[in-house]
Design a protein around this motif. Structure first.
Motif, PDB file in Angstrom:
ATOM      1  N   SER A  75       3.392 -16.509 -81.763  1.00 47.59           N
ATOM      2  CA  SER A  75       4.438 -16.782 -82.559  1.00 47.59           C
ATOM      3  C   SER A  75       5.655 -17.356 -82.053  1.00 47.59           C
ATOM      4  O   SER A  75       6.261 -18.095 -82.741  1.00 47.59           O
ATOM      5  CB  SER A  75       4.402 -15.689 -83.626  1.00 47.59           C
ATOM      6  OG  SER A  75       3.198 -15.227 -84.223  1.00 47.59           O
ATOM      7  N   ALA A  76       5.874 -16.400 -80.942  1.00 47.08           N
ATOM      8  CA  ALA A  76       7.331 -16.846 -80.385  1.00 47.08           C
ATOM      9  C   ALA A  76       7.217 -18.422 -79.914  1.00 47.08           C
ATOM     10  O   ALA A  76       8.368 -18.850 -79.888  1.00 47.08           O
ATOM     11  CB  ALA A  76       7.536 -15.978 -79.224  1.00 47.08           C
ATOM     12  N   LYS A  77       6.111 -18.433 -79.181  1.00 45.43           N
ATOM     13  CA  LYS A  77       5.943 -19.789 -78.927  1.00 45.43           C
ATOM     14  C   LYS A  77       5.971 -20.979 -79.960  1.00 45.43           C
ATOM     15  O   LYS A  77       6.718 -21.975 -79.845  1.00 45.43           O
ATOM     16  CB  LYS A  77       4.788 -20.058 -77.896  1.00 45.43           C
ATOM     17  CG  LYS A  77       4.464 -21.582 -77.144  1.00 45.43           C
ATOM     18  CD  LYS A  77       3.195 -21.219 -76.447  1.00 45.43           C
ATOM     19  CE  LYS A  77       3.265 -22.987 -75.887  1.00 45.43           C
ATOM     20  NZ  LYS A  77       1.769 -23.106 -75.236  1.00 45.43           N
ATOM     21  N   LEU A  78       5.276 -20.649 -80.831  1.00 43.92           N
ATOM     22  CA  LEU A  78       5.435 -21.643 -82.026  1.00 43.92           C
ATOM     23  C   LEU A  78       7.031 -21.767 -82.848  1.00 43.92           C
ATOM     24  O   LEU A  78       7.128 -22.735 -83.068  1.00 43.92           O
ATOM     25  CB  LEU A  78       4.521 -20.997 -83.232  1.00 43.92           C
ATOM     26  CG  LEU A  78       4.508 -21.993 -84.450  1.00 43.92           C
ATOM     27  CD1 LEU A  78       3.933 -23.379 -84.404  1.00 43.92           C
ATOM     28  CD2 LEU A  78       3.565 -21.119 -85.553  1.00 43.92           C
ATOM     29  N   TYR A  79       7.648 -20.414 -82.870  1.00 41.44           N
ATOM     30  CA  TYR A  79       9.001 -20.434 -83.194  1.00 41.44           C
ATOM     31  C   TYR A  79       9.849 -21.341 -82.476  1.00 41.44           C
ATOM     32  O   TYR A  79      10.627 -22.191 -83.046  1.00 41.44           O
ATOM     33  CB  TYR A  79       9.417 -18.929 -83.550  1.00 41.44           C
ATOM     34  CG  TYR A  79      10.691 -18.972 -83.931  1.00 41.44           C
ATOM     35  CD1 TYR A  79      11.280 -18.912 -85.067  1.00 41.44           C
ATOM     36  CD2 TYR A  79      11.826 -18.768 -82.760  1.00 41.44           C
ATOM     37  CE1 TYR A  79      12.585 -18.888 -85.583  1.00 41.44           C
ATOM     38  CE2 TYR A  79      13.115 -18.706 -83.441  1.00 41.44           C
ATOM     39  CZ  TYR A  79      13.648 -18.765 -84.566  1.00 41.44           C
ATOM     40  OH  TYR A  79      14.947 -18.693 -84.721  1.00 41.44           O
ATOM     41  N   LYS A  80       9.744 -21.305 -81.202  1.00 42.53           N
ATOM     42  CA  LYS A  80      10.477 -21.825 -80.239  1.00 42.53           C
ATOM     43  C   LYS A  80      10.394 -23.593 -80.370  1.00 42.53           C
ATOM     44  O   LYS A  80      11.235 -24.126 -80.311  1.00 42.53           O
ATOM     45  CB  LYS A  80      10.310 -21.516 -78.900  1.00 42.53           C
ATOM     46  CG  LYS A  80      11.257 -22.164 -77.706  1.00 42.53           C
ATOM     47  CD  LYS A  80      11.097 -21.508 -76.438  1.00 42.53           C
ATOM     48  CE  LYS A  80      11.805 -22.218 -75.518  1.00 42.53           C
ATOM     49  NZ  LYS A  80      11.564 -21.514 -74.136  1.00 42.53           N
ATOM     50  N   GLY A  81       8.929 -23.725 -80.530  1.00 43.73           N
ATOM     51  CA  GLY A  81       8.809 -25.126 -80.521  1.00 43.73           C
ATOM     52  C   GLY A  81       9.225 -25.728 -82.108  1.00 43.73           C
ATOM     53  O   GLY A  81       9.701 -26.748 -82.023  1.00 43.73           O
ATOM     54  N   THR A  82       9.293 -24.994 -83.077  1.00 41.60           N
ATOM     55  CA  THR A  82       9.687 -25.302 -84.316  1.00 41.60           C
ATOM     56  C   THR A  82      10.861 -25.426 -84.219  1.00 41.60           C
ATOM     57  O   THR A  82      11.735 -26.350 -85.070  1.00 41.60           O
ATOM     58  CB  THR A  82       9.060 -24.326 -85.528  1.00 41.60           C
ATOM     59  OG1 THR A  82       7.699 -24.284 -85.284  1.00 41.60           O
ATOM     60  CG2 THR A  82       9.476 -24.737 -86.802  1.00 41.60           C
TER      61      THR A  82
END
Length: 354
Positions: A75-82
């Motif tokens: 989720s953190a990776k996705l949030y960072k990417g978003t």
């Protein structure tokens, strides 16, 4: 009996009891039992069961925690990417949004030429242009007010009846540029601002309805140029003027040429002029035409300036006091050549601050 035999007999007699004892111990071996009371140290089944359950729970918790960590990491990776993608979109949107403004600024700047001097700060951007339309020589300041308070109007001696040169006003207030503002009337050795004058949001001598084609020009709280003819105080109050002065005539309104009164077309025909205007993006344009006297043979005609500003895309334009009053101060020097040979003392000046 020989000595050797005696020794052997001695040792046989000496070891005989021990051998007999060993034979007896070998032949008779009683059982050995150690009676210890270890019952009190036996494990209790309760804690063992609880420990087993606890271990099972811990194992399950470990698995759950591992899954949660993986999920949070994903989720953190996705949030960072978003977030990165959104920031790029915001930057792109800002760039796209500013493009029309940049294109418009280039278009109006192209009609002025190449600036001979540029001054920029967090509060203001000023570009100085030298113009030579043909019949006269002029200067222009294109000004972007990043902060509305970067433009102010000074009142000489902070009271009615006083006068000072634009250079003195610039120096005493710590401004970077300045021009003469409204007209004035002389009486009993004193110089009074003409008609409606607003300083620091207050009417200096009350409101006076427009007469003889006089017009008010100033700045509102948002840093926008306001002006025109006003026949009631309520009309002007709606625009929330912070400061302003009065002179004549209005040259442009909404990029439409305003008819110039016949008197001002010929009285004088040509003269040094100071005009203030604005573009549709609220940038200001200061236009100062040079002339060596006020007799009507040098300087610019109002119609010439009106046509010039119209073709340059100026939206609103107001003529300020001219003749020997025309003065343009920028970066510590007098840019134009005052027709009096020296700067004239006037009651009001528009000042610009770095």
């Amino acid at each position: 009996m020989t000595p050797v035999k005696r020794v052997n007999r001695f040792f046989m007699l000496l070891t005989a009891p021990f051998l007999g004892l060993l034979i007896c111990m070998w032949w008779y071996r009683p059982p050995l039992e150690l009676d210890l009371d270890v019952g009190q140290f036996a494990p209790i089944s309760g804690p063992l069961n609880e420990t087993a359950v606890l271990k099972k729970d811990l194992t399950l918790a470990e698995g759950t925690a591992s899954y949660t960590i993986d999920a949070v990491s994903a989720s953190a990776k996705l949030y960072k990417g978003t977030t990165t993608a959104m920031n790029k979109l915001v930057e792109t949107a800002k760039t796209q949004a500013s493009r029309p403004e940049l294109i418009y600024n280039r278009r109006i700047s192209a009609k002025l030429g190449i600036p001979s001097e540029v001054l920029t700060s967090d509060r203001i951007r000023i570009e100085l242009y030298k113009l030579n339309p043909g019949n006269y020589k002029a200067y222009a300041l294109k000004i972007k007010l990043k902060d509305p308070t970067a433009m102010q109007m000074s009142l000489a001696k902070e009271a009615t009846g006083g006068a000072e040169t634009t250079m003195h006003a610039v120096q005493s207030h710590g401004a970077i540029a300045g021009i003469n503002a409204g007209g004035f009337a002389d009486k009993a050795g004193k110089r009074y601002p003409l008609s409606t004058t607003v300083v620091d949001g207050k009417y200096l001598n009350g409101f006076e309805p427009t007469f003889k084609d006089l017009s008010f020009v100033g700045l509102n709280k948002s840093g926008q140029l306001i002006g025109g003819k006003f026949y009631s105080r309520a009309q002007l109050d709606q625009l929330e003027p912070v400061f302003g002065a009065t002179f004549v005539p209005v040259l442009l309104k909404n990029n439409v040429k305003v008819p110039i009164p016949e008197k001002w077309k010929t009285s004088p025909n040509r003269a040094p002029r100071t005009v203030i205007g604005n573009y549709k993006d609220d940038q200001l344009l200061i236009f100062v035409a040079d002339g060596y006297n006020e007799l009507g043979s040098s300087g610019a005609r109002l119609e010439e300036i009106q046509n010039k500003l119209y073709n340059m895309g100026v939206m609103d334009a107001y003529n300020l006091d001219g003749g020997g009053s025309s003065s343009l101060i920028f970066n510590g020097r007098v840019v134009n050549k005052p027709s009096d040979g020296n700067l004239r003392a006037v009651p009001t000046n528009f000042l610009f601050f770095k």
